[in-house]
Enzyme design. Structure first.
Site, PDB file in Angstrom:
ATOM      1  CE  LYS A 157      -6.014   1.852   4.160  1.00 13.24           C
ATOM      2  NZ  LYS A 157      -6.396   1.670   2.773  1.00 13.24           N
ATOM      3  CG  ASP A 201      -2.197   0.820   0.974  1.00 11.75           C
ATOM      4  OD1 ASP A 201      -3.272   0.208   0.866  1.00 11.75           O
ATOM      5  OD2 ASP A 201      -2.094   2.058   0.872  1.00 11.75           O
ATOM      6  CB  ALA A 221     -39.230  -3.243   1.421  1.00 12.81           C
ATOM      7  N   GLY A 222     -37.142  -1.016   2.156  1.00 16.56           N
ATOM      8  CA  GLY A 222     -36.758   0.037   3.097  1.00 16.56           C
ATOM      9  C   GLY A 222     -36.265   1.270   2.364  1.00 16.56           C
ATOM     10  CG  PHE A 237     -29.774  -8.571  -1.918  1.00 13.44           C
ATOM     11  CD1 PHE A 237     -29.106  -9.528  -1.184  1.00 13.44           C
ATOM     12  CD2 PHE A 237     -29.177  -7.334  -2.085  1.00 13.44           C
ATOM     13  CE1 PHE A 237     -27.866  -9.280  -0.630  1.00 13.44           C
ATOM     14  CE2 PHE A 237     -27.929  -7.069  -1.534  1.00 13.44           C
ATOM     15  CZ  PHE A 237     -27.281  -8.046  -0.804  1.00 13.44           C
ATOM     16  NE  ARG A 257     -16.469   3.491   0.800  1.00 11.44           N
ATOM     17  CZ  ARG A 257     -15.718   2.502   0.304  1.00 11.44           C
ATOM     18  NH1 ARG A 257     -15.040   2.700  -0.810  1.00 11.44           N
ATOM     19  NH2 ARG A 257     -15.643   1.338   0.910  1.00 11.44           N
ATOM     20  CB  CYS A 270     -20.744  -1.833  -4.362  1.00 11.72           C
ATOM     21  SG  CYS A 270     -19.345  -2.114  -3.280  1.00 11.72           S
ATOM     22  NE  ARG A 295     -23.301 -10.716   1.714  1.00 16.75           N
ATOM     23  CZ  ARG A 295     -23.988 -11.550   2.485  1.00 16.75           C
ATOM     24  NH1 ARG A 295     -25.237 -11.301   2.784  1.00 16.75           N
ATOM     25  NH2 ARG A 295     -23.434 -12.657   2.969  1.00 16.75           N
ATOM     26  CD  GLU A 318     -15.461  -7.242  -4.128  1.00 13.17           C
ATOM     27  OE1 GLU A 318     -15.996  -7.974  -3.275  1.00 13.17           O
ATOM     28  OE2 GLU A 318     -15.849  -6.089  -4.392  1.00 13.17           O
TER      29      GLU A 318
HETATM   30  C1  UGA Z   1     -22.437  -5.328  -2.471  1.00  9.51           C
HETATM   31  C2  UGA Z   1     -22.732  -6.737  -2.994  1.00  9.51           C
HETATM   32  O1  UGA Z   1     -23.727  -7.361  -2.183  1.00  9.51           O
HETATM   33  C3  UGA Z   1     -21.479  -7.590  -2.996  1.00  9.51           C
HETATM   34  O2  UGA Z   1     -21.758  -8.865  -3.572  1.00  9.51           O
HETATM   35  C4  UGA Z   1     -20.404  -6.883  -3.813  1.00  9.51           C
HETATM   36  O3  UGA Z   1     -19.191  -7.594  -3.795  1.00  9.51           O
HETATM   37  C5  UGA Z   1     -20.167  -5.495  -3.213  1.00  9.51           C
HETATM   38  O4  UGA Z   1     -21.386  -4.756  -3.245  1.00  9.51           O
HETATM   39  C6  UGA Z   1     -19.116  -4.791  -4.060  1.00  9.51           C
HETATM   40  O5  UGA Z   1     -19.337  -4.604  -5.245  1.00  9.51           O
HETATM   41  O6  UGA Z   1     -18.033  -4.531  -3.549  1.00  9.51           O
HETATM   42  P1  UGA Z   1     -22.159  -4.225  -0.040  1.00  9.51           P
HETATM   43  O7  UGA Z   1     -22.324  -2.929  -0.760  1.00  9.51           O
HETATM   44  O8  UGA Z   1     -21.028  -4.393   0.892  1.00  9.51           O
HETATM   45  O9  UGA Z   1     -22.036  -5.438  -1.102  1.00  9.51           O
HETATM   46  O10 UGA Z   1     -23.445  -4.480   0.829  1.00  9.51           O
HETATM   47  P2  UGA Z   1     -24.861  -5.191   0.618  1.00  9.51           P
HETATM   48  O11 UGA Z   1     -25.073  -6.145   1.710  1.00  9.51           O
HETATM   49  O12 UGA Z   1     -25.023  -5.689  -0.753  1.00  9.51           O
HETATM   50  O13 UGA Z   1     -25.846  -3.971   0.861  1.00  9.51           O
HETATM   51  C7  UGA Z   1     -25.879  -2.841  -0.010  1.00  9.51           C
HETATM   52  C8  UGA Z   1     -27.011  -1.922   0.370  1.00  9.51           C
HETATM   53  O14 UGA Z   1     -28.266  -2.509   0.037  1.00  9.51           O
HETATM   54  C9  UGA Z   1     -27.094  -1.592   1.849  1.00  9.51           C
HETATM   55  O15 UGA Z   1     -27.337  -0.216   1.999  1.00  9.51           O
HETATM   56  C10 UGA Z   1     -28.271  -2.403   2.345  1.00  9.51           C
HETATM   57  O16 UGA Z   1     -28.922  -1.801   3.443  1.00  9.51           O
HETATM   58  C11 UGA Z   1     -29.160  -2.421   1.115  1.00  9.51           C
HETATM   59  N1  UGA Z   1     -30.058  -3.600   1.074  1.00  9.51           N
HETATM   60  C12 UGA Z   1     -29.564  -4.849   0.966  1.00  9.51           C
HETATM   61  C13 UGA Z   1     -31.443  -3.398   1.102  1.00  9.51           C
HETATM   62  O17 UGA Z   1     -31.928  -2.256   1.180  1.00  9.51           O
HETATM   63  N2  UGA Z   1     -32.262  -4.488   1.020  1.00  9.51           N
HETATM   64  C14 UGA Z   1     -31.794  -5.758   0.916  1.00  9.51           C
HETATM   65  O18 UGA Z   1     -32.616  -6.694   0.832  1.00  9.51           O
HETATM   66  C15 UGA Z   1     -30.400  -5.939   0.891  1.00  9.51           C
END
Ligand code: UGA
Length: 456
Positions: free
Chosen positions: A35, A30, A274-275, A271, A349, A282, A158, A155
């Site tokens: 870090k 890095d 709702a909300g 996934f 973020r 990402c 999550r 990758e």
């Molecule tokens: C997401 C993907 O799930 C990963 O597979 C991927 O690797 C990652 O992006 C990436 O590209 O690096 P992440 O952003 O860490 O992962 O988190 P998630 O668990 O996917 O949640 C993303 C957002 O969606 C959160 O704000 C969460 O609250 C929201 N969410 C998730 C919902 O509103 N409803 C759901 O049913 C699931």
């Protein structure tokens, strides 16, 4: 295998620690001296459950350095895991990727090196990286003859469950236009693919979990798989949110609807929560990049665009609901529970909390937030936003005209709502994640509005 990882952000660090745990000799590189110093002491720069523990278990096989030469000289596999943040036009900023490719070209010396793109990069970047590495290699090593190939290994981690997503992945996707590179990567991932490693006690192997799918493809397909997967997940969330708004109107309960459709195995139940919608680094970035790539080829991507539009509408709706309940927002005190973009991470973020907070502040409200993990970070990163921070979750309710639940941290479920209610100026809670138990709030005399549920 001797493996180098460039970039110790979420992706790089998780990959490095996991590969070292699986028995590979890993060096993480890095440019950030603080870090690297902290990592050498076993301290992770990010909050991710169990990362510190796995770091310590893997430490025998794991080095951290600022020295590109030391990291890259003997490496047989080099992962590029640098950030690719969005530019204002939606395209990712590839500056870090370019400089990583240049230093790889300058330093590699093993006879055959597989360079693996793990950063989310625009389709076609593999070829671009290869040409940069080649130019840099020729310019710096005129008398050597290493051969190298660029592969893509997107990758799917999550945040908050990155380590178990890595060790017990649904699949490993690898794209390269060279069979030898695919074979090298299959060998690298072998212990993970066959699940032959001993599970760490704090991350037990899920029951019945025996193997991980290994999918090989050409370079472009692997690059597109990453974008398509994130866009599909994003649109699943936006779809259920669109249905959720209708659900409120017709008097249905989105939690039942979501469960009812999710039990269809063709749809799947994940996934569909709702909300307020998605935040994080990402989905927003990758859906924007997909649309922008489509545009380059004269292709509109209306479904992906709609997923983005609905996502923004959810944030605006929180404010609209408050306006319809409170009428005037000017001078009101609004509490926000949860600041990180989702629970179990301190990542802010594209956090909906900031966006919603700003919308309220613009309308003259005073906003007070609390988060169990990300407060210190929020104080720094949101220094120019007049959001105030409460010392604990209960204080968010003090003198509040309304409290919004934005991030579903489990502890918010168990607050003493009787006590909270006593300190509220107006007993209104808006649950943006369907997280709170209605009966608890009702018995405390608090009016609860949950997105996706009719107010009846
Ligand atoms: C997401 C993907 O799930 C990963 O597979 C991927 O690797 C990652 O992006 C990436 O590209 O690096 P992440 O952003 O860490 O992962 O988190 P998630 O668990 O996917 O949640 C993303 C957002 O969606 C959160 O704000 C969460 O609250 C929201 N969410 C998730 C919902 O509103 N409803 C759901 O049913 C699931």
């Amino acid at each position: 295998m001797k493996t180098a990882i460039i970039g110790t952000g979420y992706v790089g660090l998780t990959t490095g620690v996991a590969l070292a745990y699986l028995g590979h000799e890993v060096t993480c590189l890095d440019v950030d001296a603080t870090k690297v110093e902290n990592l050498k002491k076993g301290k992770s720069p990010i909050y991710e459950p169990h990362l510190d523990e796995l770091l310590s278990l893997a430490s025998r096989n794991l080095k951290f350095t600022l020295d590109a030469d030391a990291a890259l000289r003997d490496a047989e596999v080099v992962f590029i895991a640098v950030g690719t943040p969005s530019l204002p036009d939606g395209n990712p900023n590839l500056t870090y990727l370019k400089s990583a490719a240049q230093s790889i070209g300058e330093k590699i010396a093993s006879p055959y090196v597989v360079i693996v793109n793990k950063s989310t990069v625009p389709i076609g970047s593999g070829n671009w990286v290869e040409s940069i590495v080649r130019d840099s290699y020729r310019a710096n090593n005129p008398h050597k003859n290493s051969s190298f190939i660029v592969a893509s290994n997107p990758e799917f981690l999550r945040e908050g469950s990155a380590l178990s997503d890595m060790l017990y992945a649904d699949r490993v996707v690898v794209g390269a236009d060279d069979q030898k590179a695919l074979d090298v990567l299959r060998k690298l991932y072998q212990p993970l693919l066959e699940q032959t490693f001993e599970s760490p006690a704090f991350l037990p192997r899920p029951e019945g979990f025996r193997a991980v799918h290994f999918l090989t493809s050409d370079l472009q397909s692997a690059e597109l798989i990453k974008y398509a997967a994130n866009a599909f997940l994003a649109l699943k969330i936006s779809f259920i949110n669109e249905i959720s708004e209708l659900s409120e109107k017709v008097g249905a309960d989105i939690q039942h609807v979501s469960r009812g459709i999710g039990l269809d195995s063709r749809i799947g139940n994940r996934f569909l929560q709702a909300g307020i919608g998605w935040g994080g680094s990402c989905f927003g970035k990758d859906t924007a990049a997909l649309i922008s790539t489509g545009k380059e080829y004269g292709l509109s991507m209306p479904i992906t665009q709609a997923a983005r539009d609905v996502n923004m509408r959810q944030r605006a709706r929180m404010v609209e609901i408050l306006m319809s309940e409170l009428k005037i927002l000017k001078g009101r005190k609004i509490g926000i529970l949860g600041l990180s973009f989702k629970p179990f991470t301190d990542d802010l973020r594209d956090a909906p909390a900031l966006d919603i907070g700003n919308r309220l502040i613009e309308r003259g409200a005073k906003v007070v937030g609390f988060d169990p993990i990300s407060m210190e970070r929020a104080k720094k990163e949101w220094a120019d936003t007049p959001i105030e921070f409460a010392p604990d979750a209960e204080s968010v309710f003090s003198e509040a005209d309304a409290v919004l639940l934005v991030t579903e941290w489990p502890e918010f479920k168990n607050l003493s709502f009787d006590r909270c209610a006593k300190h509220m100026k107006n007993r209104l809670v808006l649950d943006g994640r369907g997280h709170l138990e209605a009966s608890k709030l009702q018995s405390a005399g608090i009016q609860l509005i949950t997105l996706g549920r009719s107010s009846k």
